[in-house]
Every structure is written in C-alpha cells, then in structure tokens.
Design a protein around this motif. Sequence first.
Motif, short mmCIF file in Angstrom:
data_model
loop_
_atom_site.label_atom_id
_atom_site.label_comp_id
_atom_site.label_asym_id
_atom_site.label_seq_id
_atom_site.Cartn_x
_atom_site.Cartn_y
_atom_site.Cartn_z
N TYR A 166 -8.05 25.88 22.35
CA TYR A 166 -8.65 25.97 23.81
C TYR A 166 -8.95 24.84 23.93
CZ TYR A 166 -11.78 28.10 26.57
OH TYR A 166 -11.95 28.90 28.58
N GLY A 167 -9.08 23.71 24.22
CA GLY A 167 -8.96 23.02 25.59
C GLY A 167 -9.93 22.49 25.76
N PHE B 140 -11.23 25.70 18.80
CA PHE B 140 -11.83 24.77 19.95
C PHE B 140 -12.03 23.90 20.04
CE2 PHE B 140 -12.90 29.11 19.97
CZ PHE B 140 -12.77 29.50 21.34
N ASP B 141 -11.64 22.49 20.92
CA ASP B 141 -11.36 21.43 20.78
C ASP B 141 -11.85 21.00 21.38
OD1 ASP B 141 -10.44 18.24 19.78
OD2 ASP B 141 -9.03 18.65 21.88
N THR B 142 -13.08 19.95 21.69
CA THR B 142 -15.02 19.15 22.39
C THR B 142 -14.14 17.85 22.12
OG1 THR B 142 -16.06 19.25 23.78
CG2 THR B 142 -16.39 20.04 21.45
N ALA B 143 -14.99 17.10 22.80
CA ALA B 143 -15.37 15.43 22.65
C ALA B 143 -16.58 15.86 23.28
CB ALA B 143 -14.35 15.19 22.96
N TRP B 144 -17.34 14.81 22.67
CA TRP B 144 -18.61 13.96 23.83
C TRP B 144 -18.05 13.50 24.68
CZ3 TRP B 144 -20.50 10.02 25.59
CH2 TRP B 144 -21.53 10.08 26.33
N ALA B 145 -17.49 12.71 24.85
CA ALA B 145 -17.13 12.60 26.48
C ALA B 145 -16.70 13.41 27.78
CB ALA B 145 -15.87 11.62 26.23
N TYR B 146 -16.19 15.00 26.83
CA TYR B 146 -16.37 15.34 28.29
C TYR B 146 -17.73 16.32 28.55
CZ TYR B 146 -11.74 15.70 25.74
OH TYR B 146 -10.37 15.89 25.08
N GLY B 147 -17.82 15.26 29.43
CA GLY B 147 -19.16 15.58 30.39
C GLY B 147 -20.00 15.13 29.75
N ASN B 148 -20.34 14.15 29.06
CA ASN B 148 -21.63 13.53 28.15
C ASN B 148 -22.19 14.75 27.51
OD1 ASN B 148 -20.55 11.00 29.51
ND2 ASN B 148 -21.99 10.67 30.44
N GLY B 149 -21.24 15.24 26.54
CA GLY B 149 -21.84 15.87 25.98
C GLY B 149 -22.06 17.55 26.61
N HIS B 150 -21.81 17.72 28.35
CA HIS B 150 -22.09 19.04 28.58
C HIS B 150 -20.56 19.90 27.67
CE1 HIS B 150 -23.40 22.00 30.99
NE2 HIS B 150 -21.36 22.41 31.95
N SER B 151 -19.46 19.68 27.42
CA SER B 151 -18.37 20.47 26.80
C SER B 151 -19.12 20.66 25.60
CB SER B 151 -17.65 20.10 27.13
OG SER B 151 -16.00 20.69 26.40
N GLU B 152 -19.48 19.92 25.13
CA GLU B 152 -20.06 21.02 23.72
C GLU B 152 -21.44 21.17 23.93
OE1 GLU B 152 -19.51 16.96 20.42
OE2 GLU B 152 -21.10 16.42 22.15
N ALA C 49 -23.63 32.76 20.84
CA ALA C 49 -23.67 34.30 20.73
C ALA C 49 -22.74 34.94 20.80
CB ALA C 49 -22.87 33.62 23.00
N ASN C 50 -21.66 34.60 19.14
CA ASN C 50 -20.86 34.95 18.81
C ASN C 50 -21.71 34.53 17.13
OD1 ASN C 50 -18.54 36.36 20.35
ND2 ASN C 50 -19.22 34.43 21.34
N PRO C 51 -22.24 35.23 16.46
CA PRO C 51 -22.77 34.29 15.52
C PRO C 51 -21.42 34.67 13.79
CG PRO C 51 -24.56 35.66 16.00
CD PRO C 51 -23.85 35.70 17.81
N SER C 52 -21.48 35.91 14.82
CA SER C 52 -20.23 36.28 13.77
C SER C 52 -19.31 36.02 12.99
CB SER C 52 -20.91 38.33 13.33
OG SER C 52 -19.91 38.70 14.57
N GLU C 53 -18.88 35.16 14.16
CA GLU C 53 -16.98 34.97 14.05
C GLU C 53 -16.98 33.61 13.68
OE1 GLU C 53 -15.02 36.63 15.38
OE2 GLU C 53 -16.12 38.34 16.04
N LYS C 54 -16.15 32.95 12.86
CA LYS C 54 -15.68 31.82 12.37
C LYS C 54 -14.96 31.65 13.46
CE LYS C 54 -15.46 27.97 10.22
NZ LYS C 54 -16.49 27.45 10.94
N VAL C 55 -15.38 30.31 14.18
CA VAL C 55 -14.61 30.18 14.98
C VAL C 55 -15.14 28.28 14.59
CG1 VAL C 55 -15.60 28.82 17.45
CG2 VAL C 55 -15.90 31.17 17.20
N TYR C 56 -13.73 27.66 14.29
CA TYR C 56 -13.17 26.03 14.49
C TYR C 56 -13.81 25.30 15.36
CZ TYR C 56 -11.90 27.90 10.22
OH TYR C 56 -11.66 28.40 8.50
N VAL C 57 -14.62 24.32 14.97
CA VAL C 57 -14.95 23.23 15.72
C VAL C 57 -14.98 21.47 16.24
CG1 VAL C 57 -17.52 21.79 16.79
CG2 VAL C 57 -17.54 24.44 16.17
N LEU D 37 -19.22 19.37 11.54
CA LEU D 37 -18.73 19.83 12.43
C LEU D 37 -17.26 19.79 11.25
CD1 LEU D 37 -19.16 17.04 14.09
CD2 LEU D 37 -20.41 19.21 15.27
N ASP D 38 -16.34 21.06 11.75
CA ASP D 38 -15.45 21.17 11.27
C ASP D 38 -14.96 20.19 11.58
OD1 ASP D 38 -16.05 23.66 10.39
OD2 ASP D 38 -15.32 24.51 12.63
N LEU D 39 -14.21 19.15 12.58
CA LEU D 39 -13.45 18.51 12.44
C LEU D 39 -13.97 17.21 13.50
CD1 LEU D 39 -10.08 17.09 11.75
CD2 LEU D 39 -10.21 19.00 13.71
#
Length: 323
Positions: free
Chosen positions: A18-19, A49-61, A70-78, A122-124
């Motif tokens: 996800y971008g 999920f691929d985000t960045a600080w620069a995407y809305g100065n932290g908003h996307s993060e 909202a999904n505490p039981s899912e393994k989501v790579y950040v 952070l995973d990555l």
Amino acid sequence: MKLRRFGGTGWQVGEIGYGMWGMAGWTGSEDAESLASLQRAIDLGCNFFDTAWAYGNGHSEELLGRALRANPSEKVYVATKVPPKNRQWPSKRTFTLDESYPPEYVFEYVEKSLRNIGTDTLDLIQYHTWEDKWLDDERMVRTIEQLRASGKVRAIGISLNRWEPWNGIRAVKSGLIDAVQVIYNIFDQNPEDELFPACREKDVAVIARVPFDEGSLTGTLTLDSGWPKGDWRSTYFVPENFRNSVEHADALKHLIPSGSSMPEMALRFILNNPDVSTIIPGMRKIRNVEANIAASDKGPLPGALQAELQKHRWDRAPTDWSQ
Ligand SMILES: NC(=O)c1ccc[n+]([C@@H]2O[C@H](COP(=O)([O-])OP(=O)(O)OC[C@H]3O[C@@H](n4cnc5c(N)ncnc54)[C@H](OP(=O)(O)O)[C@@H]3O)[C@@H](O)[C@H]2O)c1
C-alpha cells in the motif's frame, strides 16, 4: 493475497502493498475515505504499508498509526522514510551528507516517525532520497549500523530517485541495506538491467513503487485531464511529459485482455517479475484497493502479453520537472 519473501529479512509480505503518499499529499484526499481504504486493505490481507514523514509532515504516518491501533491482532509491516534535511527531491550529485542526512538528524526523524505512528519499532526505515556516493562518508555506514543496533528499526532501506536505478547499486552490493524502493512499471523497466540482479545476488528486498506512473498507467488520463493548482501531479505532468505519457498509455489500450483493465494489466506485468517483493500502488479509494488486491489472485500475465508489453519500455532521463 499471495505472499512473497521480503529479501533476507524473513518477512512474508503481501505482493500488493500500500502506497500512502496520495492520502496526505495530493489534493482531493479525505481522511475518512483513506482510513476506510486502509481498513479494507488489511481485511483483504494487505500487510505492507509504505509511508513517509514527508507525506503531509507526518499526517500519512498518523493515519497508519490509527489503522494499526484498529487492528491490534494483525501483523502489519510498517515502512516509513526519513526526509532529506534540505527537503530537496530528488537528491543531486552535489548534495553532501550534512545537507541531506547528518547522523543526529536521522535519529531525530526516526523518533518523530515512531511518535507519529505510535509504535516502539519501525519495521523498515528508508532514506527518502539516495546518492551512492554518500557511502564514501563513513558516518553513513556507522549510522546504518547504529540504527540496526538501536532496536528501534528492524530493517533499513533506500528509496531511489526517479529514473536513476543505477544510483543505488553500490548500496545494494555493500550488504548494508535490506531493501530498495524503485520505480518499476510497464514504462520504467530499467531496474531489470543491473539493479535487480544485484538485489537477487545480495538478497535485498525490492519495493516496486509508482506502478501506474503516477496515473498514466491507470488509463484514465486524457489530454483534457488537469489538476488543481498546488497538486504535485501538475508539476510532474507538465506539457512536455503529459502529452507523451497519454500517448504512451493509449498505445497499450488494445493489449488489455478482455474483462481486465489497464491498472490490473499494469500490476500483473510487475507481478511477473520474481525479483519484486511487493508493489505499492498509491490508493485512497476502496474500489481501487479491491481492484488492486484482486490482481494478486489473477497472478502474472501470460508470457505472450508480457513479451508484448516489454516492447513498451520507455527509458527516460531525469529532468528539471521529473522530481
Ligand atoms: N521518493 C519516494 O520514495 C516515492 C516517490 C513516489 C511514490 N512513492 C511511494 O509509492 C507509492 C505509489 O506511487 P504513487 O502513489 O505516487 O503513484 P501510482 O501508484 O503510480 O498512482 C497512484 C494513482 O493511481 C490511482 N489508482 C490506484 N489504483 C487504481 C485503480 N485500480 N484504478 C484506477 N486508478 C487507480 C490512485 O487513485 P486514488 O489515490 O484516488 O485511489 C492514484 O491517483 C506512493 O503512494 C508512495 O508510497 C515513493
């Protein structure tokens, strides 16, 4: 959703990731719609999920953080990114490490991203721009080693400048990094030449970004399309690039298999390449999430169509507007 190995990390990630740029950087974004789309993606098995600080100065993060809670039981790579200190995209050969990623600044932004996302690890973490020559500065090597030892990031990656897949090969071969993010799509096939073989040899994960060439490979652009002032796309699809992009995309339309669509063909083209660990289409709308994740079920394209599409390779060189 089919899973793929993420290089040597041992992770199994969805081949459609996800971008998250558009939802905090492009005009027309609505948080409620973005959050619903993120949730739908998680429900359908998307776990990268691929985000960045620069995407809305932290908003996307922050949006990603809300989806994680909202999904505490899912393994989501950040996966997120440290922005260059001089806020210049792309980097240029003349930029020094001090201008772009001085060590203390990198650690500061890791902390900012941890806070925005609301996580301990952070995973990555990726450098949001890259110059191979920064490896000549031993502080870069030390910073990467310290990041890895800090326990705050699990893996380290670089995000290559547009149309410069060569400018990361040295980093891949150095064995210092776990992942490389690069533009790879029907037009931009040049990472296949040298970058992907190096990634294969060093077991470095490949994140294929911009699968739709910022929109032209969705097949929805016409010569009448336009963007509001201030939308980044109006600075990329400048007249010189826009007409060409529409023409190149139109030339693909007769190849779309019946019952399929241009975006699906574009994603399945990338799925054909086993060097790719995950593809990260930008998506804000649920219908796009559903359509893109369904491409994984359809799988790679038949060989004859893949070969036909390979002929549509379009090698471009960085220019003033290409960012
Ligand atoms: N330097 C870097 O590191 C860098 C630079 C650029 C991008 N990236 C990363 O790569 C990701 C992908 O690139 P991108 O978002 O710039 O461009 P992209 O994925 O090539 O295109 C995104 C556009 O395609 C539309 N779209 C998505 N799925 C569709 C479908 N099935 N049918 C029709 N339209 C569809 C999206 O619409 P909606 O948004 O309206 O759903 C959006 O307008 C970014 O989000 C970001 O995470 C990184």
